[in-house]
Design a protein around this motif. Structure first.
Motif, PDB file in Angstrom:
ATOM      1  N   LEU A 142      44.745  -0.280  40.126  1.00 57.40           N
ATOM      2  CA  LEU A 142      46.216   0.232  39.850  1.00 57.40           C
ATOM      3  C   LEU A 142      46.311   0.682  38.371  1.00 57.40           C
ATOM      4  CD1 LEU A 142      49.453  -0.060  40.212  1.00 57.40           C
ATOM      5  CD2 LEU A 142      49.438  -2.542  39.484  1.00 57.40           C
ATOM      6  N   ASP A 143      45.550   0.148  37.370  1.00 57.20           N
ATOM      7  CA  ASP A 143      45.327   0.529  36.065  1.00 57.20           C
ATOM      8  C   ASP A 143      44.872   2.064  36.026  1.00 57.20           C
ATOM      9  OD1 ASP A 143      45.877   0.496  33.273  1.00 57.20           O
ATOM     10  OD2 ASP A 143      43.789  -0.589  32.977  1.00 57.20           O
ATOM     11  N   THR A 144      43.838   2.450  36.794  1.00 58.85           N
ATOM     12  CA  THR A 144      43.349   3.668  37.075  1.00 58.85           C
ATOM     13  C   THR A 144      44.435   4.792  37.550  1.00 58.85           C
ATOM     14  OG1 THR A 144      41.165   2.921  37.443  1.00 58.85           O
ATOM     15  CG2 THR A 144      41.772   5.225  38.063  1.00 58.85           C
ATOM     16  N   GLY A 145      45.199   4.210  38.381  1.00 62.90           N
ATOM     17  CA  GLY A 145      46.277   5.076  38.754  1.00 62.90           C
ATOM     18  C   GLY A 145      47.227   5.324  37.821  1.00 62.90           C
ATOM     19  N   LEU A 146      47.611   4.201  37.008  1.00 64.77           N
ATOM     20  CA  LEU A 146      48.403   4.550  35.713  1.00 64.77           C
ATOM     21  C   LEU A 146      48.097   5.498  34.618  1.00 64.77           C
ATOM     22  CD1 LEU A 146      49.917   0.967  35.936  1.00 64.77           C
ATOM     23  CD2 LEU A 146      51.139   2.873  36.569  1.00 64.77           C
ATOM     24  N   ARG A 147      46.679   5.160  34.399  1.00 68.04           N
ATOM     25  CA  ARG A 147      46.303   5.485  33.031  1.00 68.04           C
ATOM     26  C   ARG A 147      45.038   6.463  33.246  1.00 68.04           C
ATOM     27  NH1 ARG A 147      44.589   2.097  29.017  1.00 68.04           N
ATOM     28  NH2 ARG A 147      43.715   0.547  30.321  1.00 68.04           N
ATOM     29  N   GLY A 148      44.473   6.636  34.477  1.00 66.48           N
ATOM     30  CA  GLY A 148      43.220   7.550  34.828  1.00 66.48           C
ATOM     31  C   GLY A 148      43.616   8.950  34.357  1.00 66.48           C
ATOM     32  N   SER A 149      42.373   9.783  33.943  1.00 64.72           N
ATOM     33  CA  SER A 149      42.645  10.905  33.704  1.00 64.72           C
ATOM     34  C   SER A 149      41.413  11.957  34.170  1.00 64.72           C
ATOM     35  CB  SER A 149      42.625  11.292  32.158  1.00 64.72           C
ATOM     36  OG  SER A 149      41.541  10.716  31.509  1.00 64.72           O
ATOM     37  N   VAL A 150      41.580  13.110  34.268  1.00 69.06           N
ATOM     38  CA  VAL A 150      40.350  13.996  34.807  1.00 69.06           C
ATOM     39  C   VAL A 150      40.002  14.981  33.953  1.00 69.06           C
ATOM     40  CG1 VAL A 150      39.763  15.423  36.779  1.00 69.06           C
ATOM     41  CG2 VAL A 150      41.082  13.331  37.278  1.00 69.06           C
ATOM     42  N   ALA A 151      38.580  15.054  33.369  1.00 67.92           N
ATOM     43  CA  ALA A 151      38.133  15.953  32.611  1.00 67.92           C
ATOM     44  C   ALA A 151      38.147  17.456  33.346  1.00 67.92           C
ATOM     45  CB  ALA A 151      36.893  15.562  32.198  1.00 67.92           C
ATOM     46  N   PRO A 152      38.576  18.402  32.491  1.00 68.80           N
ATOM     47  CA  PRO A 152      38.556  19.622  33.205  1.00 68.80           C
ATOM     48  C   PRO A 152      37.098  20.389  33.418  1.00 68.80           C
ATOM     49  CG  PRO A 152      39.215  19.765  30.863  1.00 68.80           C
ATOM     50  CD  PRO A 152      39.091  18.426  31.256  1.00 68.80           C
TER      51      PRO A 152
ATOM     52  N   GLY B 147      36.478  10.260  50.852  1.00 72.81           N
ATOM     53  CA  GLY B 147      37.380  11.385  50.487  1.00 72.81           C
ATOM     54  C   GLY B 147      38.489  11.164  49.877  1.00 72.81           C
ATOM     55  N   ALA B 148      38.698   9.815  49.828  1.00 73.27           N
ATOM     56  CA  ALA B 148      40.104   9.462  49.204  1.00 73.27           C
ATOM     57  C   ALA B 148      40.337   9.592  47.639  1.00 73.27           C
ATOM     58  CB  ALA B 148      40.293   8.019  49.834  1.00 73.27           C
ATOM     59  N   LEU B 149      39.038   9.421  47.290  1.00 70.35           N
ATOM     60  CA  LEU B 149      39.006   9.636  45.583  1.00 70.35           C
ATOM     61  C   LEU B 149      38.139  10.538  45.269  1.00 70.35           C
ATOM     62  CD1 LEU B 149      40.308   7.712  43.335  1.00 70.35           C
ATOM     63  CD2 LEU B 149      38.383   6.308  43.300  1.00 70.35           C
ATOM     64  N   PRO B 150      38.610  11.667  44.179  1.00 70.02           N
ATOM     65  CA  PRO B 150      37.629  12.561  43.753  1.00 70.02           C
ATOM     66  C   PRO B 150      36.584  12.076  42.975  1.00 70.02           C
ATOM     67  CG  PRO B 150      39.548  13.077  42.904  1.00 70.02           C
ATOM     68  CD  PRO B 150      39.749  11.808  43.890  1.00 70.02           C
ATOM     69  N   PRO B 151      35.207  12.728  43.185  1.00 68.28           N
ATOM     70  CA  PRO B 151      34.385  12.256  42.092  1.00 68.28           C
ATOM     71  C   PRO B 151      34.624  12.125  40.418  1.00 68.28           C
ATOM     72  CG  PRO B 151      33.696  14.234  43.082  1.00 68.28           C
ATOM     73  CD  PRO B 151      34.844  13.786  43.622  1.00 68.28           C
ATOM     74  N   ASN B 152      35.634  13.093  40.290  1.00 67.77           N
ATOM     75  CA  ASN B 152      35.961  13.356  38.892  1.00 67.77           C
ATOM     76  C   ASN B 152      37.044  12.388  38.102  1.00 67.77           C
ATOM     77  OD1 ASN B 152      37.389  14.760  40.296  1.00 67.77           O
ATOM     78  ND2 ASN B 152      37.656  16.462  39.072  1.00 67.77           N
ATOM     79  N   LEU B 153      37.587  11.464  39.181  1.00 71.38           N
ATOM     80  CA  LEU B 153      38.543  10.506  38.332  1.00 71.38           C
ATOM     81  C   LEU B 153      37.817   9.208  38.496  1.00 71.38           C
ATOM     82  CD1 LEU B 153      41.513   9.681  37.937  1.00 71.38           C
ATOM     83  CD2 LEU B 153      41.831   9.599  40.257  1.00 71.38           C
ATOM     84  N   ASP B 154      37.322   8.578  37.304  1.00 75.60           N
ATOM     85  CA  ASP B 154      36.718   7.505  37.329  1.00 75.60           C
ATOM     86  C   ASP B 154      37.762   6.210  36.950  1.00 75.60           C
ATOM     87  OD1 ASP B 154      34.377   5.936  37.487  1.00 75.60           O
ATOM     88  OD2 ASP B 154      33.277   6.986  35.923  1.00 75.60           O
ATOM     89  N   LEU B 155      36.927   5.032  37.056  1.00 75.90           N
ATOM     90  CA  LEU B 155      37.946   3.948  37.031  1.00 75.90           C
ATOM     91  C   LEU B 155      38.335   3.722  35.435  1.00 75.90           C
ATOM     92  CD1 LEU B 155      36.419   1.353  39.458  1.00 75.90           C
ATOM     93  CD2 LEU B 155      38.024   2.700  39.830  1.00 75.90           C
ATOM     94  N   VAL B 156      39.273   3.288  35.213  1.00 75.71           N
ATOM     95  CA  VAL B 156      39.850   2.653  33.732  1.00 75.71           C
ATOM     96  C   VAL B 156      39.532   1.299  33.813  1.00 75.71           C
ATOM     97  CG1 VAL B 156      41.620   2.534  32.198  1.00 75.71           C
ATOM     98  CG2 VAL B 156      41.601   4.597  33.578  1.00 75.71           C
ATOM     99  N   VAL B 157      38.777   0.924  32.899  1.00 74.74           N
ATOM    100  CA  VAL B 157      38.137  -0.571  32.974  1.00 74.74           C
ATOM    101  C   VAL B 157      38.575  -0.946  31.485  1.00 74.74           C
ATOM    102  CG1 VAL B 157      36.236  -2.249  32.714  1.00 74.74           C
ATOM    103  CG2 VAL B 157      36.299  -0.160  34.400  1.00 74.74           C
TER     104      VAL B 157
END
Length: 805
Positions: free
Chosen positions: A37-47, A337-347
Motif C-alpha cells: 500500500l505504501d508503495t502504491g501511495l509513494r512509489g516512483s519510477v526512475a526515467p 507481469g502485474a508489477l513493472p521491474p522499475n517500480l520498486d518497493l517503498v520500505v
C-alpha cells in the motif's frame, strides 16, 4: 499481578505458543500488505528513455471530473486512461517560446525485432538525445528503410551495421541496420527510424508522444496553460515514460488495501479463536483464582496482560518477517507481469510499526473477549462449572451471532446486485469472512446440533466410534473452537478459487458460443495482412478485432473494435435490442450489463473518453448479451484502432484460411480475458489461505495436546493405543465433515450471489477441485491431530495423571 502473569507464561508455554504463532503470522501479513500500500501511495519510477531531458512534456494521462457538493465544496477526481495521450507537434513551438533550449520531439509506437525485451518501441532518431543514445558503430538512419538498434537488441539478435532484419509493427517491413548504439535501456528495447518513417509508422500525423527540453518548469507550464499538455521533471518523468508503472502503482493501492483489510479481519478471527481455546484450557486454573477471591476484573486484567506480553514479542517479530514477505510478493507480481521491474518497493518504518501495533491490539482485544465469560464464574460454582461446562450461548453472544448472521445475508444480497469485478471482489471476500464470524459466534449451538446428527452413525462403531461420540458430545465448546478455523480455510479457499473459475467459465462459454468464424489468427496481426486475407480465395469474411479500455465518466469499461462488414459471419454477440449491422464510426453497441449500469438503450447517446483521452459521444444502436466474452462496448474497428497504442489485433476468418496464415480453432480472442488477473489474485489471497491453514494446524494441535490427561486416563482403564487412535480418527473425521459442510455452504452462498451479479447464472465449481479443497483440509486436520496425540501418549499414563495440571 505481573508475577502471576510471568509465572503463567512460563508454565504454559505450549498454550501460549499457539497464540504467539497466530499473532506473528498476522503481523507479517499486515506488514507485507502495508508495504504494498505504501508503495502504491509513494512509489516512483526512475526515467530511462527520458533520463537526459530535464523537462518532459506529454499529454494528460487522466480523465478529470469536478463536482460541486453541499456548502459549495468542490471535489476533483482524476482517473488514468488506458492508452498514451498524444500532443499536437505545435506544442513544441510553445515550449520554445517559453525560453526552453534543446527542444526535442518524440514519437513512440510498438515495434519488435525477433527476441529481446518484453517492451519494444520504435522512435525517430531525432529523439535519441532524450536518453541520450550515441552510436557505437555505423551512422544515423537517413533513408526510409534504415534503422538504428540499441546494443541489447543487436546482441540478442546478432545484428551489426549492414545487417538486414524484419521489423514487426503496424506496417511490418525489412530494414537495413545503419547503426548500433552504445547504450541499452534496462526494461525496454529501442529501435530508431528516420524521422519521416517513424511518423508514418506511428499513424498520428502532426502529433507527438513527448517533448523534451531544458528550461524552467514554471515558464513552460505557463506557456502550455489551456492545452492538454502536462509538464514533468525529476522522478515524475518516469511516470510520464512508463504508463504501465503508474497503472500498477494505482493497482497496488487497491490491492494492498483490500488484501491488508482482509488479512486483518482474518487475523482477528483466528487470534480470537486461538485465545478462546487457550482460555478454555485454563478454566480450572481461573476457577481456582475465583474461588480464592480473585475478582472478574482481576482475571480479565491478568489475561489481558498475558496477551499483551505475547503480542509485544510476536508483533515486532512478525512485522520484521513481513518485510521479506513483501519482497517475495514483489518478485511474484513481477513474474506475472502485474508489477513493472522499475517500480520498486517503498520500505519505511510505518508498515512494520502499524503491523506490530495491530498485533498487540488484536491480542489484547481477543484475550479480553475470550475471558469475558470465564472471568464471571461465581466462586461457589467455580470448580464444578469448570470441570464440565455445557455448550450454552450467553445472551450477548447469541445476539451478536444473529446480528452478524443478518449482516452476512445482507452482504450476500448486495453481492448479487453487483455487476463489476472491481466492486464485487472486496464484497465477495468480506461476505465469506462475515459468514465465518457468524459460525464462530454461534459455534456451540452448531456443534451441538452436528454432534446430535453424527453421534448416531458414530455409535454404530464399537469402542472408537462410541468414545468419539461421547467426547464430541461432552466437548462441544472445544469442537466449536476447532471447526471455526477449518471452516474459514475451506470457505475462503473455495471462494477464491471458484470466483475465478466462475468468471473464466462464463467468459469462455460466451466467447465459444459467440465465435462463428472457423479460424482465428493473431495476436498482433497488422491491418495490411487482414486486407491480403480478404482477397484470398475461399475467404468469405475477415473481422479485425482490437481491444482497449475506455472511461464512461470515471468508470472503466472494456471495449472492442470490430470490422462491421461481414460481422454476422464471424461473430454473434447475441443482440437483444437494435441492429448491430448499422455499426459505423458514429455509433456504438453496449452489453446488457453496461446498458443497465449506464441507463442507455438504442437511440440514446453515450458520452465516453477513449483510451488516449479523446472524448466522443456515439449513438447506441444495439444492446447485446455476450459482454463477458467480448467486452461491454463494441465500436467500429477503424475508429478504435486510431486511438490505441498498438492497432494490431486478432482476425476472425470465415471460410477457408489461406496457407501461411497461423490460425487456431480457439473459441475467441477474448476467451482468456476474465482470467487475466487470476494468477495475481491467487498469489495475493494464497497468503490468507496459508495463514488460515497455519491456524487450523495450530488450533487442532493445541486442542489435542491439552487432552494428555484424558488420553492417559483412557489407557489406565484399559483402552488400547489403537482404540484411542481410532477414537481420535473418528473425531477428526467428524470435525472435517462439519467444517466441510459449513465451508461449502458459505462458499456456495457467496459464489451463487457472485455468479448472479457477474454472469447472470450459477457458479462454476469443478467437482475435482472442490474435492481437493476438502481433501487438503482433511489432511491438515489429520496431521495436526496425529502428531500431538502421539507425543501426548509417549509418556507412561500414571506419570501423566500424577503430573501437575
Amino acid at each position: 499481578m505481573l508475577r502471576i502473569v510471568l509465572s503463567t507464561l512460563r508454565h504454559r508455554k505450549a498454550g501460549f505458543a499457539g497464540a504467539f504463532v497466530a499473532l506473528l503470522c498476522a503481523a507479517a501479513l499486515v506488514c507485507a500488505c502495508g508495504v504494498l500500500l505504501d508503495t502504491g501511495l509513494r512509489g516512483s519510477v526512475a526515467p530511462e528513455r527520458y533520463a537526459g531531458a530535464p523537462v518532459v512534456v506529454t499529454g494528460d494521462q487522466f480523465v478529470h471530473q469536478t463536482k460541486v457538493k453541499k456548502k459549495g465544496k468542490v471535489k476533483h477526481k482524476a482517473k488514468a486512461i488506458a492508452e498514451r495521450a498524444w500532443l499536437p507537434v505545435s506544442v513544441a513551438d510553445r515550449v520554445r517560446a517559453a525560453g526552453a533550449r534543446d527542444v526535442v520531439t518524440e514519437v513512440a509506437f510498438p515495434a519488435e525485432i525477433g527476441s529481446g525485451a518484453d517492451e519494444s518501441w520504435g522512435h525517430g532518431w531525432e529523439s535519441a538525445g532524450l536518453t541520450p543514445f550515441t552510436l557505437r558503430e555505423g551512422r544515423a538512419p537517413g533513408a526510409r528503410d534504415e534503422i538504428v538498434v540499441d546494443a541489447a537488441t543487436a546482441r540478442a539478435n546478432g545484428l551489426h551495421a549492414g545487417s538486414r532484419v524484419r521489423v514487426a509493427s503496424a506496417e511490418p517491413g525489412v530494414y537495413r541496420v545503419s547503426g548500433v548504439t552504445r547504450q541499452a535501456l534496462e526494461d525496454q528495447a529501442a529501435i530508431f527510424f528516420s524521422t519521416a518513417e517513424a511518423r508514418r509508422l506511428a499513424g498520428h500525423p502532426g502529433m507527438v508522444t513527448a517533448i523534451g527540453a531544458t528550461g524552467s518548469k514554471t515558464a513552460i507550464t505557463g506557456a502550455l496553460r489551456g492545452t492538454r499538455a502536462t509538464v514533468h521533471t525529476g522522478m515524475d518523468r518516469g511516470k510520464a515514460e512508463f504508463l504501465g508503472a503508474e497503472k500498477s502503482r494505482i493497482k497496488l493501492i487497491s490491492m494492498g488495501g483490500a488484501l491488508g483489510g482482509t488479512a486483518l479481519l482474518v487475523a482477528i478471527l483466528v487470534v480470537s479463536g486461538t485465545f478462546a481455546l487457550s482460555v478454555q484450557q485454563r478454566e480450572r486454573e481461573i476457577a481456582l483464582l475465583r474461588a480464592v477471591a480473585a475478582t472478574p476484573r482481576q482475571v480479565r486484567r491478568m489475561i489481558g496482560r498475558e496477551a499483551l506480553l505475547v503480542g509485544l514479542v510476536a508483533g515486532p517479530l512478525g512485522a520484521a518477517a513481513g518485510l521479506p514477505l513483501a519482497f517475495w510478493l514483489r518478485d511474484r507480481f513481477r513474474g506475472l507481469g502485474a508489477l513493472p521491474p522499475n517500480l520498486d518497493l517503498v520500505v519505511s518504518p510505518f508498515p512494520p510499526a502499524a503491523a506490530a501495533v495491530a498485533a498487540v491490539v488484536a491480542a489484547v482485544a481477543a484475550a479480553r473477549l475470550a475471558a469475558r465469560r470465564t472471568a464471571r464464574i461465581r466462586p461457589v460454582e467455580a470448580l464444578g462449572d469448570a470441570a464440565l461446562r455445557p455448550a450454552r450461548l450467553g445472551a450477548v453472544r447469541a445476539a451478536a451471532g444473529l446480528l452478524v448472521l443478518a449482516g452476512a445475508v445482507v452482504l450476500t444480497v448486495v453481492l448479487a446486485g453487483l455487476h463489476t469485478e472491481a466492486a464485487s471482489s472486496p464484497v465477495t471476500m468480506l461476505a465469506a469472512i462475515v459468514w465465518t464470524v457468524a459460525v464462530a459466534l454461534l459455534g456451540p449451538v452448531i456443534a451441538r446440533a452436528a454432534v446430535a446428527v453424527l453421534g448416531v452413525p458414530l455409535r454404530a462403531f464399537p469402542v472408537g466410534g462410541r468414545l468419539a461420540a461421547a467426547n464430541l458430545g461432552a466437548g462441544a465448546r472445544r469442537l466449536a473452537s476447532v471447526i471455526t478455523p477449518l471452516t474459514l480455510m475451506m470457505g475462503l479457499t473455495a471462494t477464491i478459487l471458484f470466483v475465478q473459475t466462475t468468471m473464466g467459465h462464463a467468459s469462455a462459454r460466451q466467447a465459444t458460443e459467440g465465435t462463428v468464424a472457423a479460424h482465428i489468427a493473431g495476436p498482433k496481426v497488422p491491418h495490411g495482412t487482414a486486407e491480403e486475407i480478404r482477397r484470398a480465395p475461399g475467404v468469405t469474411a475477415v473481422t479485425e478485432v482490437v481491444h482497449s479500455t475506455v472511461r464512461v465518466g470515471l468508470e472503466n469499461y472494456g471495449i472492442q473494435g470490430v470490422t462491421p462488414s461481414g460481422l454476422d459471419k464471424t461473430m454473434d454477440l447475441d443482440v437483444r435490442k437494435g441492429d448491430i449491422r448499422n455499426l459505423d464510426a458514429s455509433s456504438i453497441a453496449v452489453s446488457t450489463t453496461a446498458a443497465s449500469r449506464l441507463h442507455v438503450a438504442p437511440g440514446d447517446t453515450l458520452r465516453l473518453t477513449l483510451g488516449d483521452g479523446t472524448p466522443m459521444a456515439p449513438k447506441v444502436i444495439a444492446v447485446y448479451g455476450r459482454g463477458l466474452g467480448f467486452g461491454d462496448l463494441t465500436v467500429a474497428h477503424d475508429l478504435l484502432a486510431a486511438h490505441v497504442d498498438d492497432p494490431r489485433g486478432t482476425l476472425l476468418i470465415a471460410g477457408t484460411a489461406p496457407k501461411g496464415v497461423p490460425t487456431t480453432d480457439a473459441a475467441s480472442p477474448a476467451e482468456d480475458k476474465a482470467s487475466t488477473n487470476a494468477e495475481v489474485n491467487y498469489v495475493a489471497m494464497g497468503l490468507i489461505i496459508a495463514f488460515t491453514a497455519i491456524a487450523v494446524v495450530n488450533t487442532l494441535a493445541m486442542s489435542t495436546a491439552d487432552r494428555a490427561r484424558e488420553l492417559a486416563l483412557l489407557r489406565l482403564v484399559g483402552t488400547t493405543r489403537r482404540q484411542i487412535a481410532r477414537m481420535l480418527g473418528w473425531e477428526t473425521l467428524a470435525v472435517v465433515l462439519i467444517a466441510g459442510v459449513l465451508g461449502t455452504a458459505i462458499a456456495l452462498a457467496v459464489l451463487t450471489a457472485f455468479g448472479q451479479g457477474m454472469t447472470g447464472g450459477a457458479p462454476y465449481v469443478p467437482p475435482l477441485a472442490h474435492l481437493g479443497v476438502l481433501a487438503w483440509g482433511a489432511l491438515l486436520a489429520a496431521a495436526a491431530t496425529a502428531l500431538p496425540a502421539r507425543l501426548a501418549m509417549a509418556a507412561r499414563p500414571a506419570d501423566v495423571i500424577g503430573a501437575r495440571e
